[in-house]
Design an enzyme around this catalytic site. Sequence first.
Site, short mmCIF file in Angstrom:
data_model
loop_
_atom_site.label_atom_id
_atom_site.label_comp_id
_atom_site.label_asym_id
_atom_site.label_seq_id
_atom_site.Cartn_x
_atom_site.Cartn_y
_atom_site.Cartn_z
N LYS A 46 -13.93 -0.95 6.51
CA LYS A 46 -14.20 -1.19 5.05
C LYS A 46 -12.61 -1.45 4.55
CE LYS A 46 -12.71 3.88 4.28
NZ LYS A 46 -13.20 5.19 3.88
N ARG A 148 -18.47 15.63 -1.63
CA ARG A 148 -18.46 14.21 -2.09
C ARG A 148 -19.73 13.36 -1.62
NH1 ARG A 148 -13.68 10.60 0.54
NH2 ARG A 148 -15.05 10.42 2.15
N TYR A 267 12.47 -4.03 -16.85
CA TYR A 267 11.78 -3.66 -18.33
C TYR A 267 12.30 -2.17 -18.78
CZ TYR A 267 8.13 -7.35 -18.24
OH TYR A 267 7.38 -8.45 -18.23
#
Length: 392
Positions: A46, A148, A267
């Site tokens: 998958k 699930r 940043y």
Amino acid sequence: MPDEPASIESRASGQAILTVDLDALAENWRRLADRAQGAECAAVVKADAYGLGVGPVAQALLEEGCETFFVAHLSEGEILRRIVRDSAPQARIFVLNGLSPSAAALYVASGLIPVLGSLPEIAEWVDFCRDQGVLHPAGVHIDTGMNRLGLPMVDLRRAIDMMTGFTPVLAMSHFVSAEDMSAPRNRLQIERFENACAKLPPMPASLCNSSGMFLEDAPFFDLCRPGYALYGGNPTPGSENPMRRVVDLSAVVLQVRDIAAGDTAGYNARWTAPSRRRLATINLGYADGFLRSGSEGPIGVDVFAGGHYCPIVGRISMDLSIVDISETTPLKRGDRVEVLGPNIEIDELAAQSGTIGYEILTRLGPRFHREYVRTSEKSGMQENMEASPSLG
């Protein structure tokens, strides 16, 4: 060996290079198949084979003898069926996320086997089989504690009564925490699954994922479903990795600069140089799957260059990261640094990034140049294959 054309082109273009060792992948499957003690060893492919490219991965596993594959979605199954249609029409492809509503005909058209995990799914598959006049195959997912997907135990009796309306070919469940070898819930789930299987019509059973295969008295049943371990991830956290490394990733130095003590980098000026430092900017950022969390956590991510581990400094940005190379041999524009490889394993990078190796693999970005190679474990020789795009 000299660079093949694909390598020369990728180096000239300045791309990061993701190298997938298909022989190591095949060796990992063989090790797991041997460990399965006679049970069938399938492969979970998958998420584009965990980010490595389902086309080359599936072909390599087919050549090794793998005959059963698991994907998550219908669309993944359709892609995989197109890949193997000519070379391995007999390959079985199970869809773990079950039956998509009103899509039964699409599963049959691509020769896919849904893993049914609820009474509505079973009812829809039974209705389709009745309309077709064919008892099409399907797997059955039993929930033993994940909460699930899967049939709750209270629905098992009703599900069994409906199974005469199709051909059940696999009963499966999924471990909650098999990577924790001492977790009491592992034994509890095994017992629940055994009790469920005793009530089901006769069919093969499957419980073990990668880590489940390494449990003491591992419940191999009839079929095992390794995924992460195939790709070089460690199925036994805290112990030596029993699998071969499959993935290497290198990035390119774009620029080198010297900065003074007190200068900042990246940043929001989150990092300040404690002394005069030499920095290298590499072409890797969170858009490539190099997680921003790697520059936010208490450990911090390293790359490997010139025989030394070099820390990422400042925030990882979308396309770029900054590396402190002050303590290594001098690097220059165009040099490469190791992000994953012999000195940095998947699980190590994951720990530094505050996540798990599964996420590291499945987030490997499409901007990498991908090289699929065949290596010999004994001779160390390497053969570059034609680079193939990700298909997932």
